[in-house]
Design a protein around this motif. Structure first.
Motif, PDB file in Angstrom:
ATOM      1  N   TYR A 154       0.817  -1.212   0.000  1.00 45.02           N
ATOM      2  CA  TYR A 154       0.000   0.000   0.000  1.00 45.02           C
ATOM      3  C   TYR A 154       0.848   1.258   0.000  1.00 45.02           C
ATOM      4  O   TYR A 154       0.320   2.368   0.099  1.00 45.02           O
ATOM      5  CB  TYR A 154      -1.006  -0.011   1.155  1.00 45.02           C
ATOM      6  N   TYR A 155       2.175   1.089  -0.118  1.00 45.62           N
ATOM      7  CA  TYR A 155       3.102   2.177  -0.403  1.00 45.62           C
ATOM      8  C   TYR A 155       3.784   1.888  -1.741  1.00 45.62           C
ATOM      9  O   TYR A 155       4.347   0.793  -1.935  1.00 45.62           O
ATOM     10  CB  TYR A 155       4.182   2.292   0.674  1.00 45.62           C
ATOM     11  N   GLU A 182      -8.966   5.040   1.212  1.00 45.28           N
ATOM     12  CA  GLU A 182      -8.715   6.405   0.756  1.00 45.28           C
ATOM     13  C   GLU A 182      -8.616   6.491  -0.758  1.00 45.28           C
ATOM     14  O   GLU A 182      -8.565   7.595  -1.320  1.00 45.28           O
ATOM     15  CB  GLU A 182      -7.428   6.940   1.384  1.00 45.28           C
ATOM     16  N   ASN A 183      -8.552   5.322  -1.430  1.00 45.56           N
ATOM     17  CA  ASN A 183      -8.512   5.234  -2.884  1.00 45.56           C
ATOM     18  C   ASN A 183      -7.225   5.778  -3.484  1.00 45.56           C
ATOM     19  O   ASN A 183      -7.171   6.128  -4.671  1.00 45.56           O
ATOM     20  CB  ASN A 183      -9.716   5.947  -3.518  1.00 45.56           C
ATOM     21  N   ILE A 184      -6.176   5.818  -2.677  1.00 40.02           N
ATOM     22  CA  ILE A 184      -4.866   6.258  -3.135  1.00 40.02           C
ATOM     23  C   ILE A 184      -3.834   5.555  -2.261  1.00 40.02           C
ATOM     24  O   ILE A 184      -4.118   5.220  -1.107  1.00 40.02           O
ATOM     25  CB  ILE A 184      -4.743   7.800  -3.036  1.00 40.02           C
ATOM     26  N   LEU A 185      -2.672   5.271  -2.813  1.00 41.27           N
ATOM     27  CA  LEU A 185      -1.630   4.649  -2.005  1.00 41.27           C
ATOM     28  C   LEU A 185      -1.177   5.622  -0.927  1.00 41.27           C
ATOM     29  O   LEU A 185      -1.282   6.831  -1.070  1.00 41.27           O
ATOM     30  CB  LEU A 185      -0.459   4.226  -2.888  1.00 41.27           C
ATOM     31  N   ARG A 186      -0.653   5.093   0.154  1.00 44.95           N
ATOM     32  CA  ARG A 186      -0.423   5.924   1.342  1.00 44.95           C
ATOM     33  C   ARG A 186       0.706   6.927   1.171  1.00 44.95           C
ATOM     34  O   ARG A 186       0.824   7.858   1.972  1.00 44.95           O
ATOM     35  CB  ARG A 186      -0.198   5.039   2.561  1.00 44.95           C
ATOM     36  N   ASP A 187       1.515   6.774   0.120  1.00 47.43           N
ATOM     37  CA  ASP A 187       2.517   7.803  -0.147  1.00 47.43           C
ATOM     38  C   ASP A 187       2.123   8.712  -1.308  1.00 47.43           C
ATOM     39  O   ASP A 187       2.955   9.394  -1.892  1.00 47.43           O
ATOM     40  CB  ASP A 187       3.906   7.203  -0.374  1.00 47.43           C
ATOM     41  N   PHE A 189       0.608   8.161  -4.378  1.00 47.57           N
ATOM     42  CA  PHE A 189       0.507   7.710  -5.765  1.00 47.57           C
ATOM     43  C   PHE A 189      -0.877   7.097  -6.022  1.00 47.57           C
ATOM     44  O   PHE A 189      -1.427   6.421  -5.162  1.00 47.57           O
ATOM     45  CB  PHE A 189       1.571   6.657  -6.072  1.00 47.57           C
ATOM     46  N   THR A 190      -1.403   7.319  -7.218  1.00 51.78           N
ATOM     47  CA  THR A 190      -2.575   6.559  -7.625  1.00 51.78           C
ATOM     48  C   THR A 190      -2.112   5.153  -8.009  1.00 51.78           C
ATOM     49  O   THR A 190      -0.931   4.943  -8.344  1.00 51.78           O
ATOM     50  CB  THR A 190      -3.285   7.199  -8.832  1.00 51.78           C
ATOM     51  N   VAL A 191      -3.010   4.189  -7.975  1.00 53.15           N
ATOM     52  CA  VAL A 191      -2.594   2.824  -8.313  1.00 53.15           C
ATOM     53  C   VAL A 191      -2.169   2.735  -9.769  1.00 53.15           C
ATOM     54  O   VAL A 191      -1.215   2.017 -10.107  1.00 53.15           O
ATOM     55  CB  VAL A 191      -3.698   1.784  -8.015  1.00 53.15           C
ATOM     56  N   GLU A 192      -2.853   3.461 -10.652  1.00 55.53           N
ATOM     57  CA  GLU A 192      -2.475   3.385 -12.056  1.00 55.53           C
ATOM     58  C   GLU A 192      -1.111   4.029 -12.308  1.00 55.53           C
ATOM     59  O   GLU A 192      -0.317   3.540 -13.127  1.00 55.53           O
ATOM     60  CB  GLU A 192      -3.552   3.997 -12.952  1.00 55.53           C
ATOM     61  N   GLU A 193      -0.816   5.103 -11.597  1.00 52.22           N
ATOM     62  CA  GLU A 193       0.496   5.742 -11.714  1.00 52.22           C
ATOM     63  C   GLU A 193       1.584   4.807 -11.202  1.00 52.22           C
ATOM     64  O   GLU A 193       2.637   4.627 -11.841  1.00 52.22           O
ATOM     65  CB  GLU A 193       0.496   7.051 -10.922  1.00 52.22           C
ATOM     66  N   SER A 194       1.348   4.209 -10.049  1.00 52.92           N
ATOM     67  CA  SER A 194       2.314   3.282  -9.479  1.00 52.92           C
ATOM     68  C   SER A 194       2.545   2.097 -10.405  1.00 52.92           C
ATOM     69  O   SER A 194       3.701   1.704 -10.661  1.00 52.92           O
ATOM     70  CB  SER A 194       1.832   2.797  -8.111  1.00 52.92           C
ATOM     71  N   CYS A 195       1.475   1.512 -10.927  1.00 56.27           N
ATOM     72  CA  CYS A 195       1.608   0.356 -11.808  1.00 56.27           C
ATOM     73  C   CYS A 195       2.346   0.710 -13.091  1.00 56.27           C
ATOM     74  O   CYS A 195       3.165  -0.082 -13.592  1.00 56.27           O
ATOM     75  CB  CYS A 195       0.236  -0.229 -12.124  1.00 56.27           C
ATOM     76  N   ARG A 196       2.085   1.886 -13.633  1.00 54.08           N
ATOM     77  CA  ARG A 196       2.802   2.311 -14.843  1.00 54.08           C
ATOM     78  C   ARG A 196       4.300   2.384 -14.572  1.00 54.08           C
ATOM     79  O   ARG A 196       5.119   1.886 -15.356  1.00 54.08           O
ATOM     80  CB  ARG A 196       2.274   3.649 -15.335  1.00 54.08           C
ATOM     81  N   ILE A 197       4.672   2.975 -13.451  1.00 56.46           N
ATOM     82  CA  ILE A 197       6.090   3.106 -13.105  1.00 56.46           C
ATOM     83  C   ILE A 197       6.717   1.734 -12.877  1.00 56.46           C
ATOM     84  O   ILE A 197       7.822   1.438 -13.371  1.00 56.46           O
ATOM     85  CB  ILE A 197       6.253   3.989 -11.847  1.00 56.46           C
ATOM     86  N   LEU A 198       6.024   0.876 -12.143  1.00 56.02           N
ATOM     87  CA  LEU A 198       6.542  -0.467 -11.864  1.00 56.02           C
ATOM     88  C   LEU A 198       6.715  -1.268 -13.153  1.00 56.02           C
ATOM     89  O   LEU A 198       7.710  -1.996 -13.322  1.00 56.02           O
ATOM     90  CB  LEU A 198       5.614  -1.202 -10.905  1.00 56.02           C
ATOM     91  N   SER A 199       5.770  -1.128 -14.070  1.00 56.33           N
ATOM     92  CA  SER A 199       5.875  -1.817 -15.352  1.00 56.33           C
ATOM     93  C   SER A 199       7.052  -1.287 -16.155  1.00 56.33           C
ATOM     94  O   SER A 199       7.835  -2.059 -16.739  1.00 56.33           O
ATOM     95  CB  SER A 199       4.577  -1.654 -16.136  1.00 56.33           C
ATOM     96  N   GLU A 200       7.208   0.012 -16.181  1.00 52.11           N
ATOM     97  CA  GLU A 200       8.332   0.618 -16.903  1.00 52.11           C
ATOM     98  C   GLU A 200       9.667   0.228 -16.291  1.00 52.11           C
ATOM     99  O   GLU A 200      10.686   0.153 -16.985  1.00 52.11           O
ATOM    100  CB  GLU A 200       8.175   2.138 -16.918  1.00 52.11           C
TER     101      GLU A 200
END
Length: 349
Positions: A154-155, A182-187, A189-200
């Motif tokens: 969740y971070y 809260e519908n957002i990661l605790r630091d 980031f939105t989940v879609e933003e986080s997933c995009r970065i992790l995928s990249e």
């Protein structure tokens, strides 16, 4: 030859059976609350049978049950000396079961997860998390897993650390996030933003797992799918979460007349809040339709639920021969050999 995770993803949806935590608690081999998988040492045959049940229900992977088997959890229960034996045995048991698959040996995944000590404002906590992941991933590498599943983060930054440590060992990574209410990661980031970065950054699969049922996870899976070029995973819990109560942590009891000893229905009074298997199958079809590639269920899921999910996306499982067929049921069947007086009585039963 056993296909790799990437090869299977290229061929179609991969089914991932999770949910061991609640299932083994339900079977009587794990303590709710601490949720530490001591079963890998205390009752290895019970763990093997659970692995087997999910694999035969359609899971392409036997996920080594090391969720919460990290140094912090073992410290809390006062059993740090069991950390490495527990991790290694969970993987070895998974490998034994994976070889039993009658058509193609199942994949074996190592597992790391949220540590509950990550603090974005504390550099020492980040170093501690990295050390915890590094030792677990090293054991996975030595035990020759096929890939590592990093889950329930969740971070965003903790998920990145997990990915980096997996990549350090040269293993494929599946990274899935747990989204709180809260519908957002605790630091931030939105989940879609986080997933995009992790995928990249090189994760083979990114997505979401746990905390949310199909209704409150699916909208975010759609956002992730629109943001990510690579493979996407979705593994909801099988409970009826709502917009008002998007996670299972604070679901109301649904009219229970008994006294609940805990503050919430989570984790031991969620039983009346289940989706049925047909609703979960409909979700799986919807997930496949939007391009989710790695499909499964998380905490609370039974093998029968997973089988319905697998069959819904076109997978015939080892145990599909036991899927429901009411043709010969004494009241509801339509087989001509049934006793007519029973069949005619069914509306009054």
């Amino acid at each position: 030859m056993k296909r790799s995770l990437e090869e299977r993803l290229e061929d179609g949806p991969v089914i991932a059976g999770e949910g061991y935590l609640f299932e083994l608690e339900r079977r009587g081999y794990l303590q709710a609350g601490s949720f530490v998988p001591e079963v890998a040492l205390d009752n290895p045959e019970a763990l093997k049978q659970t692995y087997r049940d999910y694999m035969n229900a359609g899971s392409d992977v036997v996920l080594a049950f090391t969720y919460n088997a990290h140094r912090e959890k073992m410290r809390i229960i006062g059993k740090e000396e069991l950390l490495e034996p527990l991790n290694r045995n969970a993987i070895r048991l998974a490998k034994e079961v994976a070889k039993e698959h009658p058509t193609e040996e199942a994949l074996v995944a190592g597992n790391i997860s949220n540590t509950n000590i990550f603090d974005p404002d504390n550099p020492e906590s980040k170093d501690q998390v990295r050390r915890m992941f590094r030792e677990m991933v090293q054991w996975c590498k030595e035990e020759e897993v096929d890939y590592i599943n990093g889950e329930t983060f969740y971070y965003h930054e903790e998920a990145v650390i997990a990915l980096e440590e997996i990549q350090r060992q040269g293993l494929p990574a599946v990274i899935t996030l747990g989204l709180m209410a809260e519908n957002i990661l605790r630091d931030g980031f939105t989940v879609e933003e986080s997933c995009r970065i992790l995928s990249e950054k090189g994760a083979l699969v990114v997505g979401m797992n746990c905390f949310r049922g199909p209704a409150t996870m699916q909208p975010y899976l759609e956002k992730i799918r629109a943001s990510v070029d690579g493979y996407v995973g979705g593994l909801p819990i099988p409970y009826r979460t709502t917009e008002e109560h998007p996670t299972f942590f604070n679901l109301p009891d649904g009219g229970c007349s008994c006294h609940l000893p805990l503050e919430t229905t989570f984790p031991t009074s969620l039983d009346p809040l289940y989706h049925n298997r047909y609703e979960l199958a409909e979700w799986a079809k919807s997930a496949k339709d939007i391009g989710v590639n790695y499909i499964g269920l998380c905490c609370g899921a039974s093998p029968a639920m997973l089988r319905s999910v697998a069959e819904a996306v076109g997978v015939e499982t080892v145990n599909s021969k036991y899927s429901p067929n009411m043709e010969k049921h004494f009241l509801f069947g339509k087989d001509e050999s049934l006793q007519a007086h029973n069949v005619s009585y069914r509306s009054k039963a």
